[in-house]
Design a protein around this motif. Sequence first.
Motif, PDB file in Angstrom:
ATOM      1  N   ARG A 108       5.644  11.074  -3.687  1.00 13.13           N
ATOM      2  CA  ARG A 108       5.459  12.533  -3.728  1.00 13.13           C
ATOM      3  C   ARG A 108       5.925  13.094  -5.072  1.00 13.13           C
ATOM      4  N   GLN A 109       7.030  12.590  -5.570  1.00 15.12           N
ATOM      5  CA  GLN A 109       7.551  13.059  -6.853  1.00 15.12           C
ATOM      6  C   GLN A 109       6.580  12.698  -7.986  1.00 15.12           C
ATOM      7  N   GLN A 110       6.009  11.490  -7.960  1.00  9.93           N
ATOM      8  CA  GLN A 110       5.041  11.092  -8.982  1.00  9.93           C
ATOM      9  C   GLN A 110       3.802  11.979  -8.937  1.00  9.93           C
ATOM     10  N   ILE A 111       3.329  12.302  -7.756  1.00  4.97           N
ATOM     11  CA  ILE A 111       2.153  13.163  -7.615  1.00  4.97           C
ATOM     12  C   ILE A 111       2.470  14.562  -8.140  1.00  4.97           C
ATOM     13  N   ASN A 130       0.857  -1.176   0.000  1.00 10.49           N
ATOM     14  CA  ASN A 130       0.000   0.000   0.000  1.00 10.49           C
ATOM     15  C   ASN A 130       0.894   1.226   0.000  1.00 10.49           C
ATOM     16  N   LEU A 131       0.814   2.010  -1.055  1.00 10.78           N
ATOM     17  CA  LEU A 131       1.646   3.198  -1.155  1.00 10.78           C
ATOM     18  C   LEU A 131       1.043   4.321  -0.329  1.00 10.78           C
ATOM     19  N   THR A 132       1.913   5.055   0.350  1.00 13.62           N
ATOM     20  CA  THR A 132       1.502   6.229   1.124  1.00 13.62           C
ATOM     21  C   THR A 132       2.338   7.407   0.648  1.00 13.62           C
ATOM     22  N   LEU A 133       2.068   8.570   1.194  1.00 17.92           N
ATOM     23  CA  LEU A 133       2.862   9.739   0.830  1.00 17.92           C
ATOM     24  C   LEU A 133       4.317   9.587   1.261  1.00 17.92           C
ATOM     25  N   GLU A 134       4.565   8.695   2.193  1.00 16.28           N
ATOM     26  CA  GLU A 134       5.932   8.484   2.681  1.00 16.28           C
ATOM     27  C   GLU A 134       6.670   7.415   1.880  1.00 16.28           C
ATOM     28  N   SER A 135       5.989   6.696   0.983  1.00 14.13           N
ATOM     29  CA  SER A 135       6.651   5.684   0.151  1.00 14.13           C
ATOM     30  C   SER A 135       7.608   6.370  -0.810  1.00 14.13           C
ATOM     31  N   PRO A 136       8.737   5.717  -1.108  1.00 11.71           N
ATOM     32  CA  PRO A 136       9.742   6.332  -1.992  1.00 11.71           C
ATOM     33  C   PRO A 136       9.152   6.656  -3.365  1.00 11.71           C
TER      34      PRO A 136
END
Length: 194
Positions: A125-128, A116-122
Motif C-alpha cells: 500500500r505504501q509503494q502504491i 504473489n503480492l496483494t494489497l495486504e502484503s507488507p
Amino acid sequence: MIMVDPADNSSQGIQNDAKSDAEAKLKIDNIYQQLQGKADFATVARAKSEDINTLARGGDVGFASEDDLKNNGFPAELVSNMFGAMQVGDYTQPVKFNSGKWYIFKLAEKRLQTENLTLESPGVRQQITQGLIKQRKQILDAALLEVAINEAKIVNNLAASMLNNPGNLGLRPAAKGTSPHLRQFSGTRATADR
C-alpha cells in the motif's frame, strides 16, 4: 554491499582509496570491525565503499536471485549462505572475489520469487501511495511549467520608449552638475508577468 578494490580508483572520486592488495585487506578488515561495533551499514558504505555505482545509495544493489549471483561469479558458499542461514539484517565477513576485490554484503530483505503480492502484503500500500503521489506531482509540475511558458510576457521598454517619443531615441538629458556632453543611456529591460 561495501566493496574495496586494490586498484587505484582515485580518478573516479573515491576517497581513502586502497591502492594495493595489502591496503585493500587492511581497509576491509577495519570496515568489518566498524560494523561489528554496531556502525550503520549504509553510513559506512557511503563513507568507505569503493563501488561508485552503489556509493550514494548506501551500498544498495537491489534484489538478486540465486541464479543472478551464481552467474556474476559469487562464490557458491556465499550464495548458499545468503539464501540459507543468513537472516535479514545479517552481514557477511569480508569475502575476496577472483577479481581481487573485497566485499561485505548485508541481507536487507528476502522475497520469494513465487510470492504473489496483494494489497495486504507488507509495504504494498505504501509503494502504491508513493507511486501515485510521484505521478501526480510530475503531472502538476508539467502543467505549471506549461502555464508559466504560455503566460510569460517579454516587454522591450527601450523600443516602446523610442516609438512613443521618436525624437528622444531613448536618451535622457544629463543630470545637473555633470558635463553637458555626457548623456545617460537607458538600457533594455525585460519583465515577465504572470
